[in-house]
Design a protein around this motif. Sequence first.
Motif, PDB file in Angstrom:
ATOM      1  N   GLY A 108       0.790  -1.240   0.000  1.00  0.00           N
ATOM      2  CA  GLY A 108       0.000   0.000   0.000  1.00  0.00           C
ATOM      3  C   GLY A 108       0.820   1.287   0.000  1.00  0.00           C
ATOM      4  O   GLY A 108       0.268   2.377   0.009  1.00  0.00           O
ATOM      5  N   SER A 109       2.135   1.156  -0.033  1.00  0.00           N
ATOM      6  CA  SER A 109       2.988   2.343  -0.015  1.00  0.00           C
ATOM      7  C   SER A 109       2.948   3.067  -1.366  1.00  0.00           C
ATOM      8  O   SER A 109       2.723   2.446  -2.409  1.00  0.00           O
ATOM      9  N   THR A 110       3.166   4.395  -1.332  1.00  0.00           N
ATOM     10  CA  THR A 110       3.279   5.122  -2.599  1.00  0.00           C
ATOM     11  C   THR A 110       4.724   5.572  -2.834  1.00  0.00           C
ATOM     12  O   THR A 110       5.010   6.357  -3.740  1.00  0.00           O
ATOM     13  N   GLU A 111       5.626   5.074  -2.005  1.00  0.00           N
ATOM     14  CA  GLU A 111       7.056   5.375  -2.175  1.00  0.00           C
ATOM     15  C   GLU A 111       7.617   4.414  -3.220  1.00  0.00           C
ATOM     16  O   GLU A 111       8.316   3.450  -2.890  1.00  0.00           O
ATOM     17  N   THR A 112       7.275   4.676  -4.471  1.00  0.00           N
ATOM     18  CA  THR A 112       7.611   3.720  -5.525  1.00  0.00           C
ATOM     19  C   THR A 112       8.226   4.452  -6.711  1.00  0.00           C
ATOM     20  O   THR A 112       8.005   5.646  -6.873  1.00  0.00           O
ATOM     21  N   TYR A 113       8.985   3.748  -7.500  1.00  0.00           N
ATOM     22  CA  TYR A 113       9.467   4.380  -8.738  1.00  0.00           C
ATOM     23  C   TYR A 113       9.499   3.376  -9.891  1.00  0.00           C
ATOM     24  O   TYR A 113       9.592   2.158  -9.679  1.00  0.00           O
TER      25      TYR A 113
END
Lengths: 232, 119
Positions: free
Chosen positions: B94-99
């Motif tokens: 569920g994290s949005t710390e993505t690339y």
Amino acid sequence: MSDTPFDIIEVRAGVEAENERFAAQVRDITARKGVFLINLMASPGAGKTTLLCRIIDALSPTYKIGVMEADMDADVDSYTVTAHGAKALQLRTGTSCHVDAKMMLRGLDCFQDPLPDVIILENVGNLVCPAEFDVGADLKLMILSVPEGDDKPLKYPLMFTVSDLMVINKIDTAPIFDFNTEKCKAHVRALNPEMQVFPLSAKTGDGMDAFLSRLQDVIAHTLTEKRKGAAK
Amino acid sequence: MHELGIVKHVIKTLHDVALENNVRRIGSVTLEVGEVSGVVLDQLVDCWNYFREKDELVKGAPLFVERVPAVTFCTTCEKEYPTVAHGKTCPHCGSTETYLLRGNEFSIKQIEAEVNEDA
């Protein structure tokens, strides 16, 4: 393939749009000459020119300001910003819906040496194509205005993804348009967690101080770094 | 909207490649196009089919496209996931710390070419 006269040649060439090469040239010039370049993007009618005049008024005691006004036609905005004491240049893009790095390069060429300390490109009013073209700016500043609606980050995600700093303008009209600032910020955060958002009204001046002080910090910091680099 | 410019640029690059490799004629061109590169394939192929007829080097050459699936990396749980299905939000944690790891590329992978032997 052996029955054809053809050989296979591995190419492995990235098709970098030519734009990236020109954008690198723009960065090189602004680094050498100590210029802070802002790419200001928004829809037509979001208040780009009004905000721009506020920015010029706030920065002009400290910096020489140059403005590139990009429009498909007409030069009314150039006269407006000139009245606020900035050097203005009109880029007439004709049928093109955005400014690309090559146009930016030609624009830079038209300012006389020494270049202004801060150059602001007021891009063509459009939330789509300007987001796709890197013009080599130090700061991508975008405006969303309240009447456009808080759902715009969902509809034009690229613009909200590539920008560094976002102004929500005409905040004084929020009650009329049922604009939900928190909802809008949440949409933006999902696309771009780094984005700094400043709700304000360029007309009444509400919220301008926080925005201008952040902008001044970024400019001062970047210009110090550039001038250190150029002196070496 | 910008596919026309991309095709013109591809053809320009192919002319450079042809010059370097002593190529007389190009039989086919294979591109690698990322799933989230933003290039509209139908338009790209239409533009190619139009422009190849105006250029002796690539006249009649078909354009092959290999799609590169888009993959995103989550810095929170350090897992990968398909970008198109889940966007910026990691389906594992569920994290949005993505690339984005890959899927944004646009490159000419290879060409079939008729080479001048006599040079």
